[in-house]
Scaffold this motif. Structure first.
Motif: not given
Length: 130
Positions: A61-64, A81-88, A90-97, A101-109
């Motif tokens: 819940p703390d965005g990690v 371990e890295w940070k994420y937030q909900i943006v529009d 979708k899940i927008s997560a820090d790109d560990p490498g 930069k961020t990596i975005d994930y949409a919840v398909q189902e």
């Protein structure tokens, strides 16, 4: 020439409508995904062949996000371990490498005990709630 462009337009429209998937699940906030999820498989497409996984993703819940288990790319167990937030929605997560930069994930189902994410490096991520 005109006939070619008409046929090309029809083919393009047919391809677009054939590839149309159901709308993504819009996340209002992180509470909808918080918890521990078992990543079971990944695939480059929703209906394509799947690759077995054995990793845990914990959305705190703390965005990690904490991922752990066998990393088939590194051929060893690891924890990241890295940070994420909900943006529009979708899940927008820090790109560990790649810092900054961020990596975005949409919840398909999503149901109470399963979730499919679209995005990232693998394409589709198939989870069960733990």
């Amino acid at each position: 020439m005109k006939r070619f462009s008409t046929l090309a337009g029809i083919a393009l429209l047919a391809g677009l409508s054939a590839g149309t998937a159901a709308a993504d699940v819009y996340l209002k906030d992180a509470s909808e995904i918080v918890g521990t999820w078992q990543l079971e498989t990944v695939s480059s497409s929703l209906k394509g062949p799947r690759i077995e996984e054995n990793r845990t993703w914990e959305f705190r819940p703390d965005g990690v996000i904490v991922t752990s288990g066998y990393n088939r790319h590194l051929k060893m167990n690891d924890v990241h371990e890295w940070k994420y937030q909900i943006v529009d929605g979708k899940i927008s997560a820090d790109d560990p490498g790649r810092p900054g930069k961020t990596i975005d994930y949409a919840v398909q189902e999503k149901t109470a005990d399963s979730m499919i994410l679209r995005g990232g490096i693998e394409g589709f991520y198939f989870f069960k709630k733990r």
